[in-house]
Every structure is written in structure tokens, then in C-alpha cells.
Design a protein around this motif. Sequence first.
Motif, PDB file in Angstrom:
ATOM      1  N   ASP A 164       0.845  -1.216   0.085  1.00  0.00           N
ATOM      2  CA  ASP A 164      -0.065   0.210  -0.045  1.00  0.00           C
ATOM      3  C   ASP A 164       0.784   1.344   0.002  1.00  0.00           C
ATOM      4  O   ASP A 164       0.516   2.288  -0.898  1.00  0.00           O
ATOM      5  N   ARG A 191       2.390   1.617  -3.644  1.00  0.00           N
ATOM      6  CA  ARG A 191       1.486   2.211  -4.487  1.00  0.00           C
ATOM      7  C   ARG A 191       0.981   3.441  -4.246  1.00  0.00           C
ATOM      8  O   ARG A 191       0.842   4.354  -4.953  1.00  0.00           O
ATOM      9  N   LEU A 192       1.029   4.077  -2.890  1.00  0.00           N
ATOM     10  CA  LEU A 192       0.655   5.641  -2.420  1.00  0.00           C
ATOM     11  C   LEU A 192       1.865   6.521  -3.053  1.00  0.00           C
ATOM     12  O   LEU A 192       1.607   7.708  -3.269  1.00  0.00           O
ATOM     13  N   GLU A 193       2.777   5.933  -3.335  1.00  0.00           N
ATOM     14  CA  GLU A 193       4.071   6.789  -3.644  1.00  0.00           C
ATOM     15  C   GLU A 193       3.866   7.278  -5.321  1.00  0.00           C
ATOM     16  O   GLU A 193       4.367   8.492  -5.351  1.00  0.00           O
ATOM     17  N   GLU A 231       0.743   8.108  -6.239  1.00  0.00           N
ATOM     18  CA  GLU A 231      -0.349   8.837  -6.087  1.00  0.00           C
ATOM     19  C   GLU A 231      -0.333  10.219  -6.492  1.00  0.00           C
ATOM     20  O   GLU A 231       0.281  11.056  -5.710  1.00  0.00           O
ATOM     21  N   ASP A 288      -2.648  12.685  -6.115  1.00  0.00           N
ATOM     22  CA  ASP A 288      -3.478  13.588  -5.597  1.00  0.00           C
ATOM     23  C   ASP A 288      -2.827  13.612  -4.257  1.00  0.00           C
ATOM     24  O   ASP A 288      -2.868  12.621  -3.373  1.00  0.00           O
ATOM     25  N   LYS A 289      -2.156  14.924  -3.930  1.00  0.00           N
ATOM     26  CA  LYS A 289      -1.543  14.742  -2.593  1.00  0.00           C
ATOM     27  C   LYS A 289      -2.525  14.966  -1.469  1.00  0.00           C
ATOM     28  O   LYS A 289      -2.178  14.925  -0.270  1.00  0.00           O
ATOM     29  N   ARG A 343      -5.291  13.424  -1.102  1.00  0.00           N
ATOM     30  CA  ARG A 343      -5.856  12.152  -0.730  1.00  0.00           C
ATOM     31  C   ARG A 343      -4.746  11.338   0.021  1.00  0.00           C
ATOM     32  O   ARG A 343      -5.009  10.692   1.108  1.00  0.00           O
ATOM     33  N   LEU A 344      -3.331  11.552  -0.415  1.00  0.00           N
ATOM     34  CA  LEU A 344      -2.168  11.333   0.190  1.00  0.00           C
ATOM     35  C   LEU A 344      -2.183  11.446   1.778  1.00  0.00           C
ATOM     36  O   LEU A 344      -1.918  10.792   2.657  1.00  0.00           O
TER      37      LEU A 344
END
Length: 270
Positions: free
Chosen positions: A111, A114-116, A118, A120-121, A123-124
Motif C-alpha cells: 500500500d 502504491r501511494l508513492e 498517487e 493527488d496529494k 488524498r495522500l
Amino acid sequence: MEAIWILLLLFVLIMLAGVYGAVRAVRAAKRGIDRTVHQARRTVEDTRLRARQLAQPGAAGELAQLRLSLRGSMRATSQALQAAAPQDQSLSESLVLFRRLSVHAQDLEADLKRLELEPDKSRLTVLLPDLRQRTERITHSADSLRWAVQERTQRFAHDDLDSLNREIEMEAGALRHWTAVEPEEPRTDAGSWPAPEAGTRTAPEAGTRTAPEAGTRPEAGARPEAEARSGPEAGREPEPPRPSLGARPQTEPQAWQKPWQQSRRPENTA
């Protein structure tokens, strides 16, 4: 014909042994290569995450920090368990628990990775607190298990060292305990008696005494027979008394005469 079949059988066995050895060597080399590649990839990934943590502040840098802490904690716990498991069979349950924890750690790392990517900051930023909490829980569990294993290993090492110190102290005390060797008494033979001391008398001498010693006192003018025979005549027999010139010859044998000294009676010539 039988010799040919035997040679063929030996050739087949040699070929099978060669193939088996070659397969084992290839598998061992492959495992070594895979291990080396995995270590190289892990090193490269850790280096990339450290660089990203320093180069990209904010949410991207925090994601890299979470991944580094998660990977480091799980790797250290795995090494501690693998090192202590062969010496301590009671860690089998700990290994099972660590495998279950590794599944959650792998899901969390997937996870985070995967978010690296992303874009949309915002949402992060929303998902980051939950990811941080999950990472702390997993790392805390891994650290607790690793610390328990380390303390258990150290406790066993301390107990073993204490026992060894006690044994060494006992051995050192035994080596320092020495006594003077007493001289052994002279042994006598089984059939011989020890020689009597100067002031003691033997049983026959103490219990039996001659008549003059026991009851009577010798006269002043008489000397013992042993004194009378002392000198060169001690071993000779007493001589018979000589008859006087006017005495009548004795024809009867005397008690002191020997058989060959007895004179024969004169024969009657009348």
C-alpha cells in the motif's frame, strides 16, 4: 555377455550420479545468485528510500520513512529468530506468529509503495495517519518479538556463564586444596613378626625361668655351670675322675662312662 551388461550398468549408474551432482550444483548456485540479487535489490531500494526521504519533504518523504522503518524492523526480527531458532526449539510458535505478522507487513508495504505514485496529494494526506498507525502497530509487534528473543538468548547465556563460573570456582578450590603427605609406616612380611624393642622380653623368656632364677638363690661359692665351662673348654665334655694309686679298680661301669669306655671284666683264668 554378463561382463558387457555389468559394464553398461556401471556406465548408467555413473551417468545418473553425474547428472544428480550437476543438478544439485546448479540449484545451489541458483540459490546463491538469487540471494545475492535479493540483497542487492534490497540495498538499492533502501538507498533510494533514504534519498527520497531527504530530497522530498512532506507526504512523499514520510511515506519513504514509514517504509524504511517497516523494512528495517521486519528484517531485524527475522534475523534474530533465524539465529536463535536452531538452539531453542521453543521458538517454533514465535516463528509462526512472525510469519503471520509478515503477511500484514507485506500488505502494508504494498500500500505504501502504491501511494508513492498517487498524484493527488490531498488524498495522500488523508490516508497518511491510518498508514502511520498501521506501521507503528506492526513495527511495535515485530520489535517486541525481537526484544523478547534477544532477552531470552541473553538470559540463557547469563545462566550458562553463571554455571560455568561456579564450576570453575569449585575446580580452582579443589586445585588449591593440598595436604602434606604423611610418611608411610614400614610394612612387614606376612609371615614375620616385628622385632621386639630393647626393653621388652619375649613370651618364652618372660614366662619360663630356670630353677635357680625362680625359687632358689645360688650359693656364694658356687658358680653356674655355664661360667665353669666358659673359655676354650666350653664345648668339651667333662672328663671322668681319675682313680688314686691305692684304690681298687672299679669293675662296674659308671653312669658317666660311654659304652665304648666301659672296661671288660677280667676273665677267670683259674
